[in-house]
Design a protein around this motif. Structure first.
Motif, PDB file in Angstrom:
ATOM      1  N   LYS A  72      36.559  60.449  68.878  1.00 28.41           N
ATOM      2  CA  LYS A  72      36.274  60.972  67.532  1.00 28.41           C
ATOM      3  C   LYS A  72      36.464  62.485  67.440  1.00 28.41           C
ATOM      4  N   ASP A  73      35.971  63.218  68.418  1.00 26.47           N
ATOM      5  CA  ASP A  73      35.901  64.673  68.310  1.00 26.47           C
ATOM      6  C   ASP A  73      36.972  65.450  69.064  1.00 26.47           C
ATOM      7  N   ASP A  74      37.520  64.897  70.142  1.00 30.13           N
ATOM      8  CA  ASP A  74      38.346  65.709  71.024  1.00 30.13           C
ATOM      9  C   ASP A  74      39.830  65.351  71.050  1.00 30.13           C
ATOM     10  N   GLN A 134      46.646  61.145  68.097  1.00 30.91           N
ATOM     11  CA  GLN A 134      46.183  60.453  69.302  1.00 30.91           C
ATOM     12  C   GLN A 134      45.090  59.457  68.955  1.00 30.91           C
ATOM     13  N   ARG A 135      44.147  59.866  68.143  1.00 32.19           N
ATOM     14  CA  ARG A 135      43.038  58.990  67.740  1.00 32.19           C
ATOM     15  C   ARG A 135      43.569  57.754  67.023  1.00 32.19           C
ATOM     16  N   GLU A 136      44.479  57.968  66.093  1.00 30.74           N
ATOM     17  CA  GLU A 136      45.050  56.872  65.319  1.00 30.74           C
ATOM     18  C   GLU A 136      45.765  55.864  66.230  1.00 30.74           C
ATOM     19  N   ILE A 137      46.566  56.364  67.149  1.00 35.71           N
ATOM     20  CA  ILE A 137      47.326  55.480  68.038  1.00 35.71           C
ATOM     21  C   ILE A 137      46.415  54.778  69.032  1.00 35.71           C
ATOM     22  N   ILE A 138      45.432  55.474  69.583  1.00 33.32           N
ATOM     23  CA  ILE A 138      44.494  54.852  70.525  1.00 33.32           C
ATOM     24  C   ILE A 138      43.721  53.726  69.845  1.00 33.32           C
ATOM     25  N   VAL A 139      43.278  53.941  68.617  1.00 34.31           N
ATOM     26  CA  VAL A 139      42.552  52.903  67.887  1.00 34.31           C
ATOM     27  C   VAL A 139      43.446  51.690  67.648  1.00 34.31           C
ATOM     28  N   LEU A 140      44.675  51.931  67.229  1.00 36.98           N
ATOM     29  CA  LEU A 140      45.588  50.807  66.989  1.00 36.98           C
ATOM     30  C   LEU A 140      45.907  50.067  68.287  1.00 36.98           C
ATOM     31  N   THR A 164      52.280  59.592  73.293  1.00 41.69           N
ATOM     32  CA  THR A 164      50.986  59.932  72.689  1.00 41.69           C
ATOM     33  C   THR A 164      49.852  59.206  73.404  1.00 41.69           C
ATOM     34  N   ILE A 165      50.061  57.948  73.756  1.00 39.69           N
ATOM     35  CA  ILE A 165      49.054  57.191  74.514  1.00 39.69           C
ATOM     36  C   ILE A 165      48.809  57.861  75.861  1.00 39.69           C
ATOM     37  N   LYS A 166      49.876  58.264  76.537  1.00 37.42           N
ATOM     38  CA  LYS A 166      49.761  58.929  77.843  1.00 37.42           C
ATOM     39  C   LYS A 166      48.963  60.223  77.705  1.00 37.42           C
ATOM     40  N   ARG A 167      49.294  61.028  76.723  1.00 36.32           N
ATOM     41  CA  ARG A 167      48.579  62.299  76.528  1.00 36.32           C
ATOM     42  C   ARG A 167      47.116  62.066  76.164  1.00 36.32           C
TER      43      ARG A 167
END
Length: 99
Positions: A44-46, A51-57, A82-85
């Motif tokens: 959520k914060d970092d 990155q947040r959008e792709i990780i959630v999906l 983006t997932i790797k980063r």
């Protein structure tokens, strides 16, 4: 829907397990709950918005890289990078909390 897990993702999971469950005196349930809370805060914060959008999906909605790329209108290689980063960032923050 079945999803293959890359060796990189499996390595990431094992790194987190080593970090969080280091030492046998740790209560695994308590450590798992702590990990979930910290991971949610990090996501959520970092992480960046992308990155947040792709990780959630990818992890929470179980979408594949091609699906995410199509949804966001980007190349699959962009999603993979983006997932790797994001994983690298998450691991870096987790080290701060658990070391």
């Amino acid at each position: 829907m079945s999803r293959r897990i890359s060796l990189e993702a499996a390595d990431f999971d094992s790194q987190i397990n080593e970090l969080v469950f280091y030492g046998e005196d740790t209560d695994r349930t308590e450590a798992t709950e702590k990990l979930k809370k910290i991971m949610a805060r990090i996501i959520k914060d970092d992480l960046t918005k992308r990155q947040r959008e792709i990780i959630v999906l990818y992890y929470y909605r179980q979408q594949g890289i091609s699906e995410i790329a199509e949804t966001l209108g980007v190349a699959p290689s962009t999603v993979s990078r983006t997932i790797k980063r994001a994983r690298d960032n998450i691991y870096r923050y987790l080290k701060y909390y658990f070391l």
